[in-house]
Design a protein around this motif. Structure first.
Motif, PDB file in Angstrom:
ATOM      1  N   LYS A   8       0.740  -1.327   0.103  1.00 12.54           N
ATOM      2  CA  LYS A   8      -0.001   0.056   0.008  1.00 12.54           C
ATOM      3  C   LYS A   8       0.882   1.141   0.005  1.00 12.54           C
ATOM      4  CE  LYS A   8      -3.942  -2.264   2.388  1.00 12.54           C
ATOM      5  NZ  LYS A   8      -4.826  -1.954   3.630  1.00 12.54           N
ATOM      6  N   ASN A   9       0.650   2.518  -0.785  1.00 10.80           N
ATOM      7  CA  ASN A   9       1.278   3.437  -0.752  1.00 10.80           C
ATOM      8  C   ASN A   9       0.330   4.584  -1.257  1.00 10.80           C
ATOM      9  OD1 ASN A   9       1.183   4.288  -3.971  1.00 10.80           O
ATOM     10  ND2 ASN A   9       1.871   2.057  -3.849  1.00 10.80           N
ATOM     11  N   TYR A  10       0.791   5.860  -0.540  1.00 16.01           N
ATOM     12  CA  TYR A  10      -0.068   6.963  -0.641  1.00 16.01           C
ATOM     13  C   TYR A  10       0.869   8.492  -0.831  1.00 16.01           C
ATOM     14  CZ  TYR A  10      -3.061  10.880   1.045  1.00 16.01           C
ATOM     15  OH  TYR A  10      -3.632  12.047   1.181  1.00 16.01           O
ATOM     16  N   THR A  11       0.654   9.028  -1.878  1.00 17.16           N
ATOM     17  CA  THR A  11       1.544  10.143  -2.166  1.00 17.16           C
ATOM     18  C   THR A  11       0.653  11.512  -2.516  1.00 17.16           C
ATOM     19  OG1 THR A  11       3.082   8.738  -2.979  1.00 17.16           O
ATOM     20  CG2 THR A  11       3.372  11.028  -3.699  1.00 17.16           C
ATOM     21  N   ILE A  12       1.168  12.618  -1.893  1.00 15.76           N
ATOM     22  CA  ILE A  12       0.642  13.852  -2.040  1.00 15.76           C
ATOM     23  C   ILE A  12       1.542  15.036  -2.621  1.00 15.76           C
ATOM     24  CG2 ILE A  12      -0.814  15.959  -1.267  1.00 15.76           C
ATOM     25  CD1 ILE A  12      -2.338  13.990   0.379  1.00 15.76           C
ATOM     26  N   GLU A  13       1.405  15.457  -3.791  1.00 13.37           N
ATOM     27  CA  GLU A  13       2.299  16.445  -4.053  1.00 13.37           C
ATOM     28  C   GLU A  13       1.731  17.797  -4.459  1.00 13.37           C
ATOM     29  OE1 GLU A  13       5.017  15.304  -7.194  1.00 13.37           O
ATOM     30  OE2 GLU A  13       5.505  13.142  -6.392  1.00 13.37           O
ATOM     31  N   THR A  14       2.141  18.978  -3.856  1.00 10.24           N
ATOM     32  CA  THR A  14       1.322  20.296  -4.294  1.00 10.24           C
ATOM     33  C   THR A  14       2.483  21.512  -4.143  1.00 10.24           C
ATOM     34  OG1 THR A  14       1.126  20.638  -1.669  1.00 10.24           O
ATOM     35  CG2 THR A  14      -0.878  19.450  -3.060  1.00 10.24           C
ATOM     36  N   GLY A  15       2.026  22.295  -4.810  1.00  9.13           N
ATOM     37  CA  GLY A  15       3.169  23.532  -4.800  1.00  9.13           C
ATOM     38  C   GLY A  15       3.068  24.121  -6.273  1.00  9.13           C
ATOM     39  N   ILE A  16       3.921  25.522  -6.211  1.00  9.23           N
ATOM     40  CA  ILE A  16       3.912  26.289  -7.694  1.00  9.23           C
ATOM     41  C   ILE A  16       5.508  26.481  -7.681  1.00  9.23           C
ATOM     42  CG2 ILE A  16       3.742  28.248  -8.586  1.00  9.23           C
ATOM     43  CD1 ILE A  16       1.165  28.824  -7.005  1.00  9.23           C
ATOM     44  N   THR A  17       6.052  25.963  -8.819  1.00  6.07           N
ATOM     45  CA  THR A  17       7.540  26.070  -9.037  1.00  6.07           C
ATOM     46  C   THR A  17       7.622  26.983 -10.341  1.00  6.07           C
ATOM     47  OG1 THR A  17       7.582  23.728  -8.595  1.00  6.07           O
ATOM     48  CG2 THR A  17       9.502  24.740  -9.763  1.00  6.07           C
ATOM     49  N   ALA A  18       8.631  28.089 -10.253  1.00  7.63           N
ATOM     50  CA  ALA A  18       8.667  28.780 -11.194  1.00  7.63           C
ATOM     51  C   ALA A  18      10.413  29.130 -11.604  1.00  7.63           C
ATOM     52  CB  ALA A  18       8.321  30.320 -10.988  1.00  7.63           C
ATOM     53  N   GLY A  19      10.904  29.365 -12.764  1.00 10.64           N
ATOM     54  CA  GLY A  19      11.990  29.361 -12.972  1.00 10.64           C
ATOM     55  C   GLY A  19      12.240  29.785 -14.590  1.00 10.64           C
ATOM     56  N   ILE A  20      13.767  29.819 -15.024  1.00  2.41           N
ATOM     57  CA  ILE A  20      14.142  30.415 -16.201  1.00  2.41           C
ATOM     58  C   ILE A  20      14.719  28.891 -16.752  1.00  2.41           C
ATOM     59  CG2 ILE A  20      15.164  31.982 -17.409  1.00  2.41           C
ATOM     60  CD1 ILE A  20      14.998  34.032 -15.432  1.00  2.41           C
ATOM     61  N   GLY A  21      14.278  28.562 -17.860  1.00  3.95           N
ATOM     62  CA  GLY A  21      14.676  27.346 -18.334  1.00  3.95           C
ATOM     63  C   GLY A  21      15.762  27.838 -19.671  1.00  3.95           C
ATOM     64  N   GLU A  22      16.506  26.964 -20.216  1.00  7.33           N
ATOM     65  CA  GLU A  22      17.593  27.336 -21.277  1.00  7.33           C
ATOM     66  C   GLU A  22      16.641  27.299 -22.469  1.00  7.33           C
ATOM     67  OE1 GLU A  22      19.475  23.331 -21.785  1.00  7.33           O
ATOM     68  OE2 GLU A  22      20.732  23.815 -19.591  1.00  7.33           O
ATOM     69  N   ALA A  23      15.489  27.166 -22.549  1.00  7.93           N
ATOM     70  CA  ALA A  23      14.762  27.375 -23.920  1.00  7.93           C
ATOM     71  C   ALA A  23      13.410  27.504 -23.332  1.00  7.93           C
ATOM     72  CB  ALA A  23      14.707  26.248 -24.704  1.00  7.93           C
ATOM     73  N   PRO A  24      12.446  28.243 -24.246  1.00  3.89           N
ATOM     74  CA  PRO A  24      11.080  28.705 -24.026  1.00  3.89           C
ATOM     75  C   PRO A  24      10.364  27.231 -23.727  1.00  3.89           C
ATOM     76  CG  PRO A  24      11.891  29.774 -25.977  1.00  3.89           C
ATOM     77  CD  PRO A  24      12.840  28.896 -25.656  1.00  3.89           C
ATOM     78  N   THR A  25       9.474  27.310 -22.715  1.00  2.00           N
ATOM     79  CA  THR A  25       8.901  26.158 -22.579  1.00  2.00           C
ATOM     80  C   THR A  25       7.328  26.132 -23.022  1.00  2.00           C
ATOM     81  OG1 THR A  25      10.073  25.906 -20.222  1.00  2.00           O
ATOM     82  CG2 THR A  25       7.949  24.981 -20.461  1.00  2.00           C
ATOM     83  N   PRO A  26       6.858  25.245 -23.441  1.00  6.55           N
ATOM     84  CA  PRO A  26       5.608  25.167 -24.143  1.00  6.55           C
ATOM     85  C   PRO A  26       4.608  24.956 -22.976  1.00  6.55           C
ATOM     86  CG  PRO A  26       6.373  23.185 -24.616  1.00  6.55           C
ATOM     87  CD  PRO A  26       7.654  23.993 -23.998  1.00  6.55           C
ATOM     88  N   THR A  27       3.342  25.481 -23.250  1.00  8.75           N
ATOM     89  CA  THR A  27       2.254  25.273 -22.135  1.00  8.75           C
ATOM     90  C   THR A  27       1.728  23.900 -22.548  1.00  8.75           C
ATOM     91  OG1 THR A  27       1.880  27.703 -21.777  1.00  8.75           O
ATOM     92  CG2 THR A  27       0.182  26.206 -21.234  1.00  8.75           C
ATOM     93  N   GLN A  28       1.785  23.126 -21.369  1.00  7.23           N
ATOM     94  CA  GLN A  28       1.095  21.639 -21.444  1.00  7.23           C
ATOM     95  C   GLN A  28       1.037  21.113 -20.001  1.00  7.23           C
ATOM     96  OE1 GLN A  28       4.068  19.399 -23.706  1.00  7.23           O
ATOM     97  NE2 GLN A  28       5.725  19.776 -21.988  1.00  7.23           N
ATOM     98  N   GLY A  29       0.424  19.924 -19.979  1.00  2.00           N
ATOM     99  CA  GLY A  29       0.161  19.207 -18.776  1.00  2.00           C
ATOM    100  C   GLY A  29      -1.197  18.782 -18.474  1.00  2.00           C
TER     101      GLY A  29
END
Length: 712
Positions: free
Chosen positions: A480-501
């Protein structure tokens, strides 16, 4: 109604009258003689004519007579045996003589006269000496035919006349001379006639080697200490009691089955064999004189002759063999007394199985494989040669990294068959040459016949059906396993990041710079609020995700094994890791040689169970369970993979069909981690925009259920 009497009745009445009259006359004659003798001594003993006045009640007779004799000066002696008589009377004006006459008549007494001394004693009837008749005896010495007519003749007289007529010797036990015997024999052999005379008079007769016929009562029957032959057919109705002088008794119960009643005490074995064999009319051959075979003491009823021979020869250097109804006797070393037989097993296997506990050692030995690389040759490559790869899987079972293990305590023997022979006691295998035939599941035994019979008896006692144990194993593993991930991550990448998810069922979106700028432009239209724009490589990731896992693995293997042998089950996978061996050859012009060996390592689930069934049906289980898995972690690139393992070891005792639960080992992991902007990540509400968090919880549990069932 008047009864009619026959002449026989009248004759009987007349005889009774005559008999009673004769007794009365004899009594009167005896009293007259006593009176005459008393009157003849009155001159010397005048006290006999004195009158007495006596009144007594229940006084002893001697005391009564002594009182009268003393009072009247009469010399009187009273014999012993009269103390039991008592007298009660009243005499008046009676003379002493009359009193003595009365007492003699009343108590059947006599008076002896010695001068003037009277001696009173019990009257003894004089027995008439019987006249012996001439017994009708006929004996034909030529044909040995004997005829006799015995009619209540005394044993002494009858035997004396028979011996005088036939010349045979008849002897009887002390105290039997006055026994009366009756029998009628007509033209019968003398031995048989003696047997029938003994039978008809409840006696026992035996014939000794020196041709004496011994007659004894059944209740004290015994055989004299000299060797003898018992006449067949003698009847013994009561349990024989041995005399102190007797040390050799036997009686044939069944001539077909050769069963006997025996009672020996320190009797030479040679006498036992010869006398009983002669009585049973057996064919016997003796290769070595049995006089050296010591003595034996045996007391048994209804024992077979073969079993008797087994027991009396058991601790001697002599033996016997029966072949074609001929008994061979002699020393055990004689070839004629040795035999070779095949002793098959009906239920058990002649080869003791040597089980292996395969899975238990495999994991443990994998940890030391790197120290034994020089002897392995599974997959190898030579970097300085033609880089050829050779495979030799046939050597795997012979290598030093063999993962099998012997769990049998028979591993000290040279082979499995030798182990079975060694569990037989030494006193059973003495003087025997034992071989085995695995194909026939039999022993081939050579040696003295008596020892072979003892070996066969022992093998029969242990050749019993061996229980088969059916072992049902149920393995249950729950993750049995249980995982919760929450939060906002912001930054500058090496190239433009497309909007997806993904938005559903969990939120995990990455926003590119163009999308963020469009959102900012929407806010800039509200009054004096102007946020500007972000650079092209800026990105923003939103995550809100919850995962639940529930995995249940269940397997139900079934194993079967014989009692006392191990049952093993192993399921797993094998991977390899590389070990490079570098060698430098030469000193002036050194050459480097590298050999890479690929060494296997196993991860498995293994169950190893050894059951032992006891006499009361309960089962003792020696259980070993091991589970190992690869965890994907290596300490180095070419190092062996990391492994997680769990192991159970237990020895328990259960009833048939009981359920055993093992395991229950539980592994629980909780992880609560996160990251964020200092200070802002701790402010309520704002912390959701300036931090990200991850919570993980996992639980792993392994349970083993075992159910043994005994089958025959």
């Amino acid at each position: 109604m008047k009864k009619k009497y026959s002449q026989k009745h009248y004759l009987l009445i007349m005889l009774l009258i005559i008999f009673n009259t004769s007794i009365l006359f004899a009594q009167q004659d005896r009293m007259l003689q006593i009176k005459t003798k008393l009157e003849s001594i009155v001159v010397d003993t005048p006290g006999l004519t004195e009158n007495v006045e006596v009144n007594v009640n229940n006084i002893s007779l001697p005391e009564f007579l002594q009182t009268i004799a003393y009072a009247n000066n009469v010399n009187l002696n009273i014999s012993s045996g009269l103390e039991t008589y008592s007298i009660t009377n009243n005499f008046s004006n009676a003379t002493v003589l009359d009193v003595f006459l009365f007492v003699c008549k009343e108590y059947n007494l006599d008076i002896d006269f010695i001068g003037n001394i009277l001696s009173i004693r019990k009257h003894q009837t004089i027995k008439e000496i019987p006249k012996h008749r001439d017994i009708s005896i006929l004996y034909n010495a030529k044909n040995e035919l004997f005829s006799v007519d015995l009619k209540k003749d005394t044993l002494y007289v009858a035997f004396k006349q028979i011996m005088d007529k036939t010349g045979e010797n008849l002897v009887f036990s002390q105290g039997m001379g006055n026994l009366t015997i009756s029998s009628y024999i007509q033209n019968m052999p003398f031995d048989g006639a003696m047997d029938k005379i003994a039978f008809s008079n409840d006696l026992t007769v035996t014939k000794t080697r020196d041709n004496y016929y011994l007659f004894e009562r059944n209740e004290d029957f015994g055989i004299i200490s000299t060797p003898e032959k018992k006449i067949k057919g003698s009847k013994i109705q009561q349990k024989p009691k041995r005399k102190r002088r007797s040390n050799f008794y036997f009686k044939v119960k069944d001539t077909m089955l050769h069963t006997l009643d025996v009672d020996f005490e320190n009797t030479p074995i040679s006498n036992i064999v010869y006398d009983i064999g002669l009585d049973l009319k057996l064919n016997m051959f003796t290769s070595t004189p049995l006089d050296q075979a010591s003595t034996a003491t045996v007391k048994a009823k209804n024992i077979s002759f073969d079993l008797l021979l087994n027991k009396i020869f058991e601790n001697t250097s002599f033996t016997f063999k029966k072949e074609n109804n001929i008994y061979f006797f002699g020393d055990k070393k004689n070839i004629s007394l040795r035999n070779s037989v095949v002793v098959p097993l009906q239920h058990r296997s002649i080869e003791v199985m040597n089980t292996n506990g395969g899975g238990q050692q495999r994991l443990r030995r994998s940890s030391v494989m790197s120290n034994r690389i020089s002897n392995t040759n599974y997959l190898s490559s030579n970097n300085n040669s033609n880089n050829s790869i050779s495979t030799n899987n046939s050597n795997r079972q012979q290598s030093n990294i063999n993962t099998s293990r012997s769990n049998s305590n028979l591993s000290n023997y040279n082979n499995q068959t030798e182990a079975l022979i060694n569990i037989i006691p030494d006193d059973i295998t003495n003087d025997l040459d034992i071989k085995v035939d695995i194909e026939l599941n039999s022993f081939i035994v050579s040696g003295p016949s008596q020892n072979i019979e003892r070996f066969k008896t022992f093998i029969t006692s242990i050749d019993k059906p061996v229980p088969v144990i059916l072992i049902e194993v149920m393995v249950i593993e729950v993750n049995k396993n249980y995982t919760i991930e929450t939060g906002i991550t912001a930054g500058i990448g090496e190239a433009p990041t497309p909007t997806q998810g993904k938005i559903f069922p969990n939120l995990d979106i990455s926003l590119g710079a163009s999308t963020i700028n469009n959102i900012i432009v929407g806010f800039n239209g509200f009054g004096s609020l102007n946020l500007g724009q972000v650079i092209p490589n800026f990105y923003l990731q939103l995550k809100a995700m919850e995962k639940n896992g529930n995995i249940k693995i269940r397997s139900s293997p079934k194993l079967s094994t014989l009692n006392g042998h191990r049952a093993s089950l192993s399921i797993g996978e094998t991977t390899y890791y590389a070990v490079t061996e570098r060698n430098i050859y030469g000193s002036l012009n050194p050459q480097t040689s590298e050999i890479t060996n690929y060494v296997p390592i196993d991860a498995e689930f293994a169950v190893n169970i050894k059951p032992l069934v006891s006499g009361d049906g309960q089962i003792t289980l020696d259980i070993n369970v091991i589970q190992s898995t690869f965890n994907g972690i290596k300490i180095a690139a070419e190092a062996p993979p990391g492994m997680n393992s769990r192991e159970f070891n237990s020895i328990i005792r259960v009833k048939d069909r009981d359920l055993v639960i093992l395991g229950g080992l539980e592994k629980q992991v909780k992880n609560d981690s996160g990251s964020g902007v200092p200070i802002l990540s701790r402010i309520p509400v704002l912390k959701w925009f300036f931090s990200s968090k991850e919570r993980t919880s996992s639980k792993n549990k392994l349970t083993i259920l075992i159910k043994p069932t005994v089958l025959y």
